[in-house]
Design an enzyme around this catalytic site. Structure first.
Site, short mmCIF file in Angstrom:
data_model
loop_
_atom_site.label_atom_id
_atom_site.label_comp_id
_atom_site.label_asym_id
_atom_site.label_seq_id
_atom_site.Cartn_x
_atom_site.Cartn_y
_atom_site.Cartn_z
N CYS A 109 0.96 -1.03 0.17
CA CYS A 109 0.16 0.19 0.25
C CYS A 109 0.69 0.84 0.16
CB CYS A 109 -1.22 0.10 0.91
SG CYS A 109 -2.18 1.63 1.25
N CYS A 124 0.50 3.98 2.65
CA CYS A 124 0.66 3.29 3.97
C CYS A 124 2.04 3.73 3.69
CB CYS A 124 0.24 1.23 4.20
SG CYS A 124 -0.76 1.31 4.17
#
Length: 145
Positions: free
Chosen positions: A70, A73
């Site tokens: 991600c 993230c």
């Protein structure tokens, strides 16, 4: 958390410590390993430690659910760490959902990154999406009142 004592799980040895609430600002150490209980930085949780930290900590605990694939993230990781440095009396932790799916499953994480705030084992708030450190800190401050 009762008025006299609160429970804190040591981020180093995972022992649950009972700390007088008045001593939280005095940088308490673990009764077993003598390491700091409140580190001012996020610690990684795994399948075994996630449940214990979430369920046993009486202090505000912010868990960042993230994944290695991600990009938002990864971009938020240093921001989360910076917010943790600003709020040393709050426990900041991370759960890598692609590595520890079973640790994240009980919390119905649907998007990443998602920060979930817990107190005394209960979810009190959640915030999805990558945020800068100032906004993370503002969100956490709003939960402390």
């Amino acid at each position: 958390m009762n008025e006299q004592n609160c429970h804190l799980v040591c981020p180093h040895c995972q022992v649950t410590n009972r700390v007088p609430a008045a001593r939280l600002s005095a940088a308490p150490n673990c009764g077993k390993c003598s390491q700091p209980l409140l580190t001012g930085s996020p610690h990684e949780l795994n399948a075994q430690t996630a449940s214990k930290v979430i369920q046993k900590n009486d202090v505000l605990t912010i868990v960042d659910f993230w994944a290695s694939w991600c990009q938002p993230c990864i971009m938020m990781a240093p921001q989360f760490k910076a917010a943790a440095n600003q709020l040393p009396q709050v426990v900041f932790a991370k759960v890598q959902t692609d590595k520890y799916e079973q640790a994240a499953a009980p919390y119905n994480i649907r998007s990443l990154p998602t920060m979930v705030a817990f107190r005394g084992g209960k979810e009190i708030a959640r915030q999805s999406g990558a945020l800068p450190s100032q906004q993370i800190a503002q969100w956490v401050h709003s939960l402390q009142t």
